[in-house]
Design a protein around this motif. Structure first.
Motif, PDB file in Angstrom:
ATOM      1  N   MET A  28      19.202 -19.354 -14.347  1.00 21.13           N
ATOM      2  CA  MET A  28      19.543 -19.712 -15.721  1.00 21.13           C
ATOM      3  C   MET A  28      19.430 -21.230 -15.811  1.00 21.13           C
ATOM      4  O   MET A  28      20.328 -21.949 -15.410  1.00 21.13           O
ATOM      5  CB  MET A  28      20.935 -19.253 -16.089  1.00 21.13           C
ATOM      6  N   PHE A  30      19.245 -23.221 -18.471  1.00 18.56           N
ATOM      7  CA  PHE A  30      20.024 -23.913 -19.493  1.00 18.56           C
ATOM      8  C   PHE A  30      20.818 -22.908 -20.320  1.00 18.56           C
ATOM      9  O   PHE A  30      20.281 -21.902 -20.757  1.00 18.56           O
ATOM     10  CB  PHE A  30      19.063 -24.702 -20.388  1.00 18.56           C
ATOM     11  N   ASP A  31      22.081 -23.200 -20.509  1.00 16.97           N
ATOM     12  CA  ASP A  31      22.947 -22.410 -21.378  1.00 16.97           C
ATOM     13  C   ASP A  31      23.416 -23.349 -22.493  1.00 16.97           C
ATOM     14  O   ASP A  31      24.152 -24.298 -22.239  1.00 16.97           O
ATOM     15  CB  ASP A  31      24.134 -21.872 -20.597  1.00 16.97           C
ATOM     16  N   PRO A  32      22.985 -23.101 -23.721  1.00 15.24           N
ATOM     17  CA  PRO A  32      23.277 -24.036 -24.815  1.00 15.24           C
ATOM     18  C   PRO A  32      24.708 -23.994 -25.347  1.00 15.24           C
ATOM     19  O   PRO A  32      25.048 -24.781 -26.226  1.00 15.24           O
ATOM     20  CB  PRO A  32      22.286 -23.606 -25.900  1.00 15.24           C
ATOM     21  N   VAL A  33      25.567 -23.140 -24.829  1.00 14.81           N
ATOM     22  CA  VAL A  33      26.908 -22.973 -25.394  1.00 14.81           C
ATOM     23  C   VAL A  33      27.669 -24.294 -25.483  1.00 14.81           C
ATOM     24  O   VAL A  33      28.246 -24.612 -26.513  1.00 14.81           O
ATOM     25  CB  VAL A  33      27.707 -21.911 -24.605  1.00 14.81           C
ATOM     26  N   GLY A  93      25.167 -27.928 -19.810  1.00 18.24           N
ATOM     27  CA  GLY A  93      24.700 -26.554 -19.681  1.00 18.24           C
ATOM     28  C   GLY A  93      23.507 -26.368 -18.762  1.00 18.24           C
ATOM     29  O   GLY A  93      22.809 -25.362 -18.846  1.00 18.24           O
ATOM     30  N   VAL A  95      22.685 -25.011 -15.948  1.00 23.90           N
ATOM     31  CA  VAL A  95      23.376 -24.062 -15.078  1.00 23.90           C
ATOM     32  C   VAL A  95      22.814 -24.032 -13.652  1.00 23.90           C
ATOM     33  O   VAL A  95      23.576 -24.052 -12.691  1.00 23.90           O
ATOM     34  CB  VAL A  95      23.357 -22.645 -15.697  1.00 23.90           C
ATOM     35  N   ASP A  96      21.500 -23.951 -13.499  1.00 25.74           N
ATOM     36  CA  ASP A  96      20.943 -23.895 -12.147  1.00 25.74           C
ATOM     37  C   ASP A  96      21.254 -25.162 -11.358  1.00 25.74           C
ATOM     38  O   ASP A  96      21.611 -25.086 -10.178  1.00 25.74           O
ATOM     39  CB  ASP A  96      19.428 -23.676 -12.183  1.00 25.74           C
ATOM     40  N   TYR A 137      15.655 -28.122 -26.531  1.00 22.74           N
ATOM     41  CA  TYR A 137      16.863 -27.902 -27.316  1.00 22.74           C
ATOM     42  C   TYR A 137      17.046 -29.017 -28.333  1.00 22.74           C
ATOM     43  O   TYR A 137      17.280 -28.771 -29.525  1.00 22.74           O
ATOM     44  CB  TYR A 137      18.080 -27.833 -26.387  1.00 22.74           C
TER      45      TYR A 137
END
Length: 159
Positions: A28, A30-33, A93, A95-96, A137
């Motif tokens: 993962m 990138f997590d944009p949360v 974000g 994540v990796d 993003y």
């Protein structure tokens, strides 16, 4: 007995069909949360843009610092640098990068051991991918009329 409304579990010891592969953690990038939450209070997008810019400039040096500490065999510096990279990556974000840095930090602090070279290379690759995802993003948030992000001369990626 199976709970009401749920099918009874079948004994599949006699099942001879194909088996599903063992599940692995999927990457993962990138997590944009985290950034989406910040963007809700950032009316003009300048705060999110600045956070991404700071991540790029500071984390680029941290990724290089990981490689340097690993090459020097400096477990303490490797652990400290990994900790800082983990925290910065979590904020945006990435994540990796965060997960790999956490693994390096844990190994350095709990086992007083260096990560292997493949893990350091994985951080470098994950960082490049995270920068690309963060740029995409930011471009999506700014719209097509936004100026392009600056390019990192060390990695050739924009962030």
């Amino acid at each position: 007995h199976a709970p009401v409304g749920l099918p009874r579990a079948r004994d599949d010891s006699s099942f001879r069909g194909p088996r599903l592969p063992t599940l692995r953690r999927l990457p993962m990038v990138f997590d944009p949360v985290a950034l989406d939450s910040l963007a809700q209070i950032d009316e003009d997008g300048s705060l999110v843009g600045e956070l991404i810019r700071l991540y790029h400039s500071d984390s680029s040096a941290l990724v290089a610092g990981l490689r340097s500490a690993w090459s020097a065999g400096d477990v303490e510096r490797l652990g400290t640098t990994a900790h800082t990279l983990k925290s910065a990556s979590g904020l945006v974000g990435a994540v990796d990068v965060m997960t790999l840095a956490r693994d390096i930090e844990t190994r350095a602090r709990e086992q007083y051991a260096l990560a292997d070279e493949a893990t350091i290379a994985a951080v470098e690759s994950a960082y490049v991918a995270a920068c690309a995802a963060l740029t995409a993003y930011l471009d999506a948030k700014r719209g097509a009329s936004a100026p392009a992000a600056r390019q990192d001369p060390a990695t050739g990626t924009a962030c």
